[in-house]
Design a protein around this motif. Structure first.
Motif, short mmCIF file in Angstrom:
data_model
loop_
_atom_site.label_atom_id
_atom_site.label_comp_id
_atom_site.label_asym_id
_atom_site.label_seq_id
_atom_site.Cartn_x
_atom_site.Cartn_y
_atom_site.Cartn_z
N GLY A 13 -3.60 1.23 7.81
CA GLY A 13 -2.32 1.92 7.73
C GLY A 13 -1.64 2.11 9.06
O GLY A 13 -0.54 2.68 9.13
N ILE A 42 2.89 7.41 -0.85
CA ILE A 42 2.00 6.51 -0.12
C ILE A 42 2.30 5.08 -0.56
O ILE A 42 2.46 4.81 -1.76
CB ILE A 42 0.53 6.85 -0.39
CG1 ILE A 42 0.19 8.20 0.24
CG2 ILE A 42 -0.40 5.77 0.17
CD1 ILE A 42 -1.27 8.59 0.15
N PHE A 55 -1.12 -0.06 0.82
CA PHE A 55 -2.22 0.59 1.54
C PHE A 55 -3.33 0.97 0.56
O PHE A 55 -4.52 0.74 0.83
CB PHE A 55 -1.73 1.83 2.27
CG PHE A 55 -2.82 2.64 2.92
CD1 PHE A 55 -3.41 2.24 4.10
CD2 PHE A 55 -3.26 3.83 2.34
CE1 PHE A 55 -4.43 2.98 4.69
CE2 PHE A 55 -4.27 4.58 2.91
CZ PHE A 55 -4.85 4.16 4.09
N PHE A 96 1.50 5.60 11.51
CA PHE A 96 0.79 5.19 10.30
C PHE A 96 1.81 4.83 9.23
O PHE A 96 1.71 5.21 8.07
CB PHE A 96 -0.15 6.30 9.82
CG PHE A 96 -1.37 6.47 10.69
CD1 PHE A 96 -2.42 5.56 10.62
CD2 PHE A 96 -1.46 7.51 11.61
CE1 PHE A 96 -3.54 5.70 11.42
CE2 PHE A 96 -2.57 7.65 12.42
CZ PHE A 96 -3.62 6.75 12.33
N LYS A 125 2.29 2.14 7.78
CA LYS A 125 1.81 1.30 6.70
C LYS A 125 1.12 2.12 5.60
O LYS A 125 0.71 1.57 4.57
CB LYS A 125 0.86 0.23 7.24
CG LYS A 125 1.56 -0.79 8.14
CD LYS A 125 0.60 -1.86 8.61
CE LYS A 125 1.32 -2.90 9.46
NZ LYS A 125 0.41 -3.97 9.95
N ILE A 126 1.00 3.43 5.84
CA ILE A 126 0.50 4.34 4.81
C ILE A 126 1.66 4.97 4.06
O ILE A 126 1.68 5.02 2.83
CB ILE A 126 -0.39 5.45 5.41
CG1 ILE A 126 -1.64 4.85 6.07
CG2 ILE A 126 -0.78 6.47 4.34
CD1 ILE A 126 -2.54 5.89 6.72
#
Length: 411
Positions: A82, A139, A143, A330, A332-333
């Motif tokens: 992430g 979220i 991920f 983060f 990518k989270i």
């Protein structure tokens, strides 16, 4: 003085994989073959684990401690999926993963985890991962997908609060067979996600210690204090090594794929001296120097203890700085701004005449920002503080590594 041969790659903690190769006969033991990238990942994980262990020893006042390099690495690898930009680069540096792509890391860990859990029918080795996040928190599905598919993570949304804490701790207790019952005490109002790894190990010695052979014996601590404690004893054909710093044996479990390396400092040295000398270069050199099995009488303490450490400061010292700040990336989270508020690591070990039971849990809490032939018999008596590691033979992976300054065993 025997030219030594070493203790194995600890740990622990890394390992790996490649593919599992079974011998033609179904009852033959399984082995793990490594491709180049998997071998590179194991070496990185072992180096990370040894560095982490040294730093924890240097900052901890506990007499007995143990970590699972593999548990910490797997938890961080899940979080790494992430991370982006500087946060990602710093995590690579701290975990010593430079030169490996995300896909190579994920693929190697996937093979590793599958192989380790099916390697020896006489050894229980279980790895579990989970992600719990605040209900309604956005979220990225990508991920969650990568962690579910590669790391087999259980994913669940919860209303964070006391009930969520109970659910998370219940998962920990279940996956460690009640050896570790809690990992977090509460969740702050800013907490949005808890990422978990749990490892459980139970192995009986290939040749058990004779319970009738356990006798009281002297044990000298690093400060010179002498105590009388129960010592197990057995004579077996074991790989052995010795040098000016330490002597060591490999005690195998089950069919021999897993083993405990016990390292006793030579006179004039302490277990602390031994820990300070640990490095990948020396670990590799020592590991190559073990002899062929020879008759060794092993006398050593039973021991059982638990250990807990918060890894934030140590990981920062190892180069993973931005992840713990409001500047963490983060993305990518989630599109929301997340940072790591805590990395908590707990372990448990019980070593007795029958074998070894060990467990480890790593929790990462994310919050939102506010904005040659020896003698006929060798006597190996562990009568002073010592270092131990549980490793896997084919990969050299360090599953657990610890130091015992005060062996205690409460029934």
């Amino acid at each position: 003085m025997h030219k030594i041969n070493i203790f194995l790659p600890f740990l622990f903690f890394l390992m790996l994989f490649g593919c599992m190769a079974n011998d033609d006969q179904g009852d033959e033991q399984k082995n793990i073959k490594l491709d180049n990238k998997s071998a590179q990942l194991i070496e990185a994980d072992n180096a990370f684990g040894l560095d982490l262990f040294q730093r924890i020893r240097a900052t901890s006042n506990e007499e007995n401690l143990m970590i699972s390099p593999l548990s910490v690495s797997l938890a961080l690898a899940m979080a790494y999926n992430g991370a982006d930009n500087t946060t990602k680069t710093e995590m690579e540096t701290a975990m010593k993963l430079n030169g490996l792509t995300v896909d190579q890391i994920n693929n190697s860990y996937e093979m590793l985890v599958d192989a380790l859990q099916s390697l020896d029918e006489e050894v229980v080795f279980e790895i579990a991962n989970a992600i719990y996040y605040q209900e309604g928190f956005p979220i990225h599905q990508s991920f969650l997908d990568i962690n579910q598919s590669v790391y087999k993570a259980e994913v669940e949304s919860l209303q964070f609060g006391p009930a969520a804490v109970d659910i998370i701790n219940a998962w920990v207790a279940d996956k460690t067979h009640d050896k570790i019952k809690t990992i977090i005490q509460d969740l702050s109002p800013q907490a949005r996600m808890v990422l978990l790894n749990a490892i459980y190990f139970y192995g009986t010695w290939t040749k058990e210690f004779d319970e009738d052979g356990t006798k009281m014996n002297r044990f000298t601590k690093n400060d010179g204090t002498i105590t009388e404690i129960p010592m197990m004893s057995k004579t077996d054909e074991l790989e052995y090594t010795a040098n000016e710093l330490f002597s060591a044996v490999k005690l195998p479990y089950g069919n021999g794929q897993y083993q405990m390396v016990v390292m006793r400092p030579e006179d004039g040295y302490t277990s602390t001296d031994l820990v300070k000398e640990l490095s990948m270069e020396k670990w590799t050199e020592w590991s190559s120097q073990f002899s062929e099995p020879q008759k060794v009488q092993v006398t050593m303490p039973r021991f059982k203890f638990g250990f807990k450490s918060q890894l934030n400061n140590i990981l920062e010292q190892m180069g993973m700085e931005q992840a713990f700040t409001s500047n963490a990336d983060f993305s990518k989270i989630s599109d929301e701004k997340l940072y790591i508020s805590e990395v908590i690591h707990k372990t448990y070990i019980d070593v007795n005449e029958t074998g070894t039971e060990a467990a480890a849990v790593t929790a990462i809490v994310f919050e939102v920002t506010s904005a040659g032939p020896g003698p006929e018999k060798i006597y190996f008596t562990v009568d002073k503080p010592f270092v131990f590691a549980i490793t896997e033979e084919d990969t050299g992976a360090i599953l657990f590594i610890g130091e015992v300054q005060n062996p205690e065993y409460e029934e």
